[in-house]
Motif scaffolding. Structure first.
Motif, PDB file in Angstrom:
ATOM      1  N   LYS A   1       0.823  -1.199   0.000  1.00 35.62           N
ATOM      2  CA  LYS A   1       0.000   0.000   0.000  1.00 35.62           C
ATOM      3  C   LYS A   1       0.857   1.248   0.000  1.00 35.62           C
ATOM      4  CE  LYS A   1      -3.591   2.354   2.701  1.00 35.62           C
ATOM      5  NZ  LYS A   1      -4.411   2.298   3.915  1.00 35.62           N
ATOM      6  N   TYR A   2       1.961   1.226   0.758  1.00 36.56           N
ATOM      7  CA  TYR A   2       2.854   2.374   0.835  1.00 36.56           C
ATOM      8  C   TYR A   2       4.089   2.092  -0.023  1.00 36.56           C
ATOM      9  CZ  TYR A   2      -0.026   3.905   4.722  1.00 36.56           C
ATOM     10  OH  TYR A   2      -1.085   4.313   5.498  1.00 36.56           O
ATOM     11  N   SER A   3       4.256   2.847  -1.094  1.00 32.01           N
ATOM     12  CA  SER A   3       5.313   2.580  -2.051  1.00 32.01           C
ATOM     13  C   SER A   3       6.688   2.939  -1.504  1.00 32.01           C
ATOM     14  CB  SER A   3       5.061   3.372  -3.335  1.00 32.01           C
ATOM     15  OG  SER A   3       5.048   4.764  -3.054  1.00 32.01           O
ATOM     16  N   SER A   4       7.693   2.248  -2.027  1.00 34.52           N
ATOM     17  CA  SER A   4       9.075   2.521  -1.666  1.00 34.52           C
ATOM     18  C   SER A   4       9.538   3.809  -2.338  1.00 34.52           C
ATOM     19  CB  SER A   4       9.953   1.350  -2.106  1.00 34.52           C
ATOM     20  OG  SER A   4      11.304   1.569  -1.756  1.00 34.52           O
ATOM     21  N   ARG A   5      10.458   4.517  -1.686  1.00 38.88           N
ATOM     22  CA  ARG A   5      10.992   5.764  -2.225  1.00 38.88           C
ATOM     23  C   ARG A   5      12.511   5.766  -2.152  1.00 38.88           C
ATOM     24  NH1 ARG A   5       6.820  10.499  -0.054  1.00 38.88           N
ATOM     25  NH2 ARG A   5       4.923   9.527  -0.880  1.00 38.88           N
TER      26      ARG A   5
ATOM     27  N   ILE B   1      12.639  13.774   6.075  1.00 38.35           N
ATOM     28  CA  ILE B   1      13.197  13.039   7.210  1.00 38.35           C
ATOM     29  C   ILE B   1      13.239  11.556   6.855  1.00 38.35           C
ATOM     30  CG2 ILE B   1      12.911  12.454   9.644  1.00 38.35           C
ATOM     31  CD1 ILE B   1      11.280  15.038   9.955  1.00 38.35           C
ATOM     32  N   VAL B   2      14.387  10.933   7.088  1.00 36.96           N
ATOM     33  CA  VAL B   2      14.556   9.527   6.729  1.00 36.96           C
ATOM     34  C   VAL B   2      15.221   8.781   7.885  1.00 36.96           C
ATOM     35  CG1 VAL B   2      15.564   7.896   5.091  1.00 36.96           C
ATOM     36  CG2 VAL B   2      14.845  10.166   4.303  1.00 36.96           C
ATOM     37  N   GLU B   3      14.648   7.633   8.254  1.00 38.15           N
ATOM     38  CA  GLU B   3      15.339   6.757   9.202  1.00 38.15           C
ATOM     39  C   GLU B   3      16.316   5.891   8.418  1.00 38.15           C
ATOM     40  OE1 GLU B   3      14.643   3.592  12.828  1.00 38.15           O
ATOM     41  OE2 GLU B   3      13.074   3.773  11.310  1.00 38.15           O
ATOM     42  N   ASP B   4      17.585   6.057   8.704  1.00 33.01           N
ATOM     43  CA  ASP B   4      18.647   5.291   8.054  1.00 33.01           C
ATOM     44  C   ASP B   4      18.754   3.940   8.769  1.00 33.01           C
ATOM     45  OD1 ASP B   4      20.925   4.263   6.952  1.00 33.01           O
ATOM     46  OD2 ASP B   4      22.242   5.904   7.554  1.00 33.01           O
ATOM     47  N   SER B   5      18.213   2.915   8.135  1.00 33.13           N
ATOM     48  CA  SER B   5      18.142   1.602   8.769  1.00 33.13           C
ATOM     49  C   SER B   5      19.103   0.621   8.104  1.00 33.13           C
ATOM     50  CB  SER B   5      16.720   1.050   8.686  1.00 33.13           C
ATOM     51  OG  SER B   5      16.649  -0.258   9.222  1.00 33.13           O
ATOM     52  N   ARG B   6      19.571  -0.332   8.879  1.00 33.43           N
ATOM     53  CA  ARG B   6      20.465  -1.352   8.323  1.00 33.43           C
ATOM     54  C   ARG B   6      19.692  -2.383   7.496  1.00 33.43           C
ATOM     55  NH1 ARG B   6      22.829  -0.122  13.271  1.00 33.43           N
ATOM     56  NH2 ARG B   6      25.057   0.415  13.136  1.00 33.43           N
ATOM     57  N   LYS B   7      18.428  -2.656   7.891  1.00 31.15           N
ATOM     58  CA  LYS B   7      17.703  -3.708   7.177  1.00 31.15           C
ATOM     59  C   LYS B   7      16.195  -3.482   7.057  1.00 31.15           C
ATOM     60  CE  LYS B   7      17.482  -6.524  11.412  1.00 31.15           C
ATOM     61  NZ  LYS B   7      17.781  -7.844  12.013  1.00 31.15           N
ATOM     62  N   ASP B   8      15.642  -2.505   7.766  1.00 34.06           N
ATOM     63  CA  ASP B   8      14.192  -2.305   7.745  1.00 34.06           C
ATOM     64  C   ASP B   8      13.812  -1.340   6.625  1.00 34.06           C
ATOM     65  OD1 ASP B   8      11.518  -1.809   8.192  1.00 34.06           O
ATOM     66  OD2 ASP B   8      11.720  -1.658  10.367  1.00 34.06           O
ATOM     67  N   ARG B   9      13.265  -1.861   5.547  1.00 30.95           N
ATOM     68  CA  ARG B   9      12.865  -1.038   4.412  1.00 30.95           C
ATOM     69  C   ARG B   9      11.429  -0.553   4.516  1.00 30.95           C
ATOM     70  NH1 ARG B   9      16.311  -1.164  -0.070  1.00 30.95           N
ATOM     71  NH2 ARG B   9      18.058  -2.620   0.179  1.00 30.95           N
ATOM     72  N   PHE B  10      10.753  -0.921   5.599  1.00 31.14           N
ATOM     73  CA  PHE B  10       9.389  -0.415   5.772  1.00 31.14           C
ATOM     74  C   PHE B  10       9.383   0.826   6.654  1.00 31.14           C
ATOM     75  CE2 PHE B  10       5.363  -0.282   8.206  1.00 31.14           C
ATOM     76  CZ  PHE B  10       4.568   0.173   7.161  1.00 31.14           C
ATOM     77  N   TRP B  11       9.785   0.704   7.907  1.00 30.70           N
ATOM     78  CA  TRP B  11       9.799   1.871   8.792  1.00 30.70           C
ATOM     79  C   TRP B  11      10.899   2.848   8.384  1.00 30.70           C
ATOM     80  CZ3 TRP B  11       5.624   2.897  11.124  1.00 30.70           C
ATOM     81  CH2 TRP B  11       4.823   1.888  11.670  1.00 30.70           C
ATOM     82  N   GLY B  12      11.964   2.341   7.819  1.00 29.64           N
ATOM     83  CA  GLY B  12      13.071   3.196   7.407  1.00 29.64           C
ATOM     84  C   GLY B  12      13.436   2.998   5.950  1.00 29.64           C
ATOM     85  N   ALA B  13      14.662   3.366   5.613  1.00 27.88           N
ATOM     86  CA  ALA B  13      15.206   3.148   4.278  1.00 27.88           C
ATOM     87  C   ALA B  13      16.631   2.629   4.437  1.00 27.88           C
ATOM     88  CB  ALA B  13      15.189   4.445   3.471  1.00 27.88           C
ATOM     89  N   VAL B  14      17.045   1.775   3.509  1.00 29.74           N
ATOM     90  CA  VAL B  14      18.333   1.088   3.601  1.00 29.74           C
ATOM     91  C   VAL B  14      19.269   1.626   2.518  1.00 29.74           C
ATOM     92  CG1 VAL B  14      19.490  -1.156   3.472  1.00 29.74           C
ATOM     93  CG2 VAL B  14      17.221  -0.970   4.534  1.00 29.74           C
ATOM     94  N   ARG B  15      20.540   1.789   2.870  1.00 30.67           N
ATOM     95  CA  ARG B  15      21.530   2.284   1.911  1.00 30.67           C
ATOM     96  C   ARG B  15      21.820   1.218   0.852  1.00 30.67           C
ATOM     97  NH1 ARG B  15      24.133   7.043   3.418  1.00 30.67           N
ATOM     98  NH2 ARG B  15      23.520   7.756   5.509  1.00 30.67           N
ATOM     99  N   GLU B  16      21.890   1.670  -0.388  1.00 32.48           N
ATOM    100  CA  GLU B  16      22.190   0.772  -1.496  1.00 32.48           C
ATOM    101  C   GLU B  16      23.632   0.263  -1.399  1.00 32.48           C
ATOM    102  OE1 GLU B  16      19.594   0.418  -4.733  1.00 32.48           O
ATOM    103  OE2 GLU B  16      19.233  -0.065  -2.612  1.00 32.48           O
ATOM    104  N   ILE B  17      23.848  -0.988  -1.743  1.00 32.61           N
ATOM    105  CA  ILE B  17      25.170  -1.599  -1.646  1.00 32.61           C
ATOM    106  C   ILE B  17      26.173  -0.884  -2.536  1.00 32.61           C
ATOM    107  CG2 ILE B  17      26.506  -3.709  -2.058  1.00 32.61           C
ATOM    108  CD1 ILE B  17      24.010  -5.311  -1.334  1.00 32.61           C
TER     109      ILE B  17
ATOM    110  N   ALA C   1       8.351   4.685   6.438  1.00 32.14           N
ATOM    111  CA  ALA C   1       7.069   5.030   7.069  1.00 32.14           C
ATOM    112  C   ALA C   1       7.249   5.920   8.293  1.00 32.14           C
ATOM    113  CB  ALA C   1       6.327   3.746   7.451  1.00 32.14           C
ATOM    114  N   LEU C   2       8.279   5.649   9.105  1.00 30.14           N
ATOM    115  CA  LEU C   2       8.502   6.472  10.291  1.00 30.14           C
ATOM    116  C   LEU C   2       8.876   7.898   9.894  1.00 30.14           C
ATOM    117  CD1 LEU C   2       8.723   6.839  13.322  1.00 30.14           C
ATOM    118  CD2 LEU C   2      11.075   5.964  13.205  1.00 30.14           C
ATOM    119  N   GLY C   3       9.769   8.026   8.933  1.00 27.16           N
ATOM    120  CA  GLY C   3      10.148   9.356   8.480  1.00 27.16           C
ATOM    121  C   GLY C   3       8.971  10.129   7.920  1.00 27.16           C
ATOM    122  N   ARG C   4       8.111   9.447   7.208  1.00 20.91           N
ATOM    123  CA  ARG C   4       6.946  10.113   6.615  1.00 20.91           C
ATOM    124  C   ARG C   4       5.939  10.532   7.682  1.00 20.91           C
ATOM    125  NH1 ARG C   4       6.265   5.992   1.529  1.00 20.91           N
ATOM    126  NH2 ARG C   4       4.310   7.095   1.100  1.00 20.91           N
ATOM    127  N   LEU C   5       5.801   9.704   8.718  1.00 21.42           N
ATOM    128  CA  LEU C   5       4.927  10.086   9.829  1.00 21.42           C
ATOM    129  C   LEU C   5       5.500  11.286  10.579  1.00 21.42           C
ATOM    130  CD1 LEU C   5       3.878   6.608  11.281  1.00 21.42           C
ATOM    131  CD2 LEU C   5       2.425   8.235  10.048  1.00 21.42           C
TER     132      LEU C   5
END
Length: 329
Positions: free
Chosen positions: A7-11, A128-144, A155-159
């Motif tokens: 429902k909530y698209s990745s960005r 605002i972005v939560e820089d997460s190691r593995k959670d791509r839902f509540w946060g966002a993960v850095r590309e390899i 989702a957390l950053g958007r909230l």
């Protein structure tokens, strides 16, 4: 049913263009649910972090598990305490967890209004972005292959951005009151979660920090019915209503002398203009609610070094520059 992830698209985010947070001891670490220093109280129960509150809301039918989670001093341990019981998570969790997280953040802001509000303001206007190691839902993960690019639903950053938008609007003080969610079985320790109303507590904190007890007694304020206070605009009004309305019992601040009265009026004016808005004398009178004429207020404003005059018809006023004393922040 569509999953919450679909429902909530990745960005995609560039870390040079956003405010990101990961560790709680970093500049924007207070945005994390894991950060201590933002205590909460729900139904009279003290809770150390918004993470513990959020995790406890998983288990409305297991008050003992809720206690285990909330009693943990470490937010990470509180989260870990919930894992063995995940099979007993409320059945509608996937459909209500966004609402519960939004509510938890609102509680965090309402009960830490100055501290958390200031942090939210400092992120503006960036995403605002939560820089997460593995959670791509509540946060966002850095590309390899591109460490500067973060990908995820965030989702957390958007909230947090949603909350920031409300906090920086003209109705920011409405956020001092948090209604319980209208969902089934919204309980803590076996009791329905009640409304959280921090309006009086917030006013008390201003009275104490500004040392205004000689003008406005905390004890007298506590005897005023909370329902007489409002943060809403009156219909048809062209300006925001004040932080709190004059109570219906007509309790008023009385100055001991003319000098004291003018100092108190100055405090109110500086507080009002601190947010960068521009007002006419008439608008200021409506908000500070004192028994002066428009001409008297205009004359007084012209004498204040802290206030800048904007010529026009009608004449308007704004704060000259941010000040360090007697301000909200």
């Amino acid at each position: 049913m569509i999953s919450i992830e679909k429902k909530y698209s990745s960005r995609e985010y560039n870390d040079k263009e956003v405010v990101w947070f990961r560790k709680t001891n970093e500049a924007f670490g207070g945005l994390s649910n894991m950060c201590s220093g933002y205590p909460l109280v729900v139904n009279g129960h003290k809770i150390l972090t918004s993470e513990a509150l959020y995790q406890a809301c998983r288990f409305p039918d297991l008050p003992d598990v809720q206690r285990q989670i909330i009693n943990e001093k470490s937010p990470m341990t509180a989260k870990m305490k919930s894992k063995p019981h995940r099979t007993h998570t409320r059945k509608d969790w996937d459909s209500v967890r966004i609402a519960i997280m939004r509510w938890s953040l609102q509680v965090k802001l309402a009960q830490n209004f100055i501290k958390f509000g200031k942090l939210l303001e400092e992120t503006y206007p960036k995403q605002i972005v939560e820089d997460s190691r593995k959670d791509r839902f509540w946060g966002a993960v850095r590309e390899i292959h591109n460490d500067n690019t973060l990908v995820g639903v965030n989702a957390l950053g958007r909230l947090l951005m949603e909350l920031r938008q409300k906090y920086m609007s003209e109705n920011k003080y409405d956020l001092l009151l948090v209604e319980p969610l209208q969902i089934e079985n919204f309980r803590l320790f076996g009791e329905e979660i009640q409304i959280i109303d921090e309006r009086i507590n917030f006013v008390n904190s201003l009275i104490k920090s500004w040392d205004l007890n000689s003008y406005f007694s905390v004890e007298q304020l506590q005897n005023v019915d909370k329902s007489t206070y409002s943060t809403k605009k009156h219909a048809g009004s062209n300006v925001n209503e004040p932080l709190f309305d004059v109570p219906q019992n007509n309790y008023k601040v009385e100055a001991k002398s003319k000098n004291n009265e003018e100092e108190l009026v100055k405090e109110k004016i500086i507080f009002l203009l601190q947010y960068g808005q521009v007002f006419t004398s008439k608008d200021i009178l409506k908000r500070v609610k004192i028994n002066w004429s428009t001409r008297q207020m205009t004359s007084y404003l012209k004498k204040l070094n802290e206030v800048q005059i904007i010529e026009g018809s009608p004449m308007k006023f704004k704060l000259n520059q941010p000040i360090n004393q007697n301000t909200l922040f």
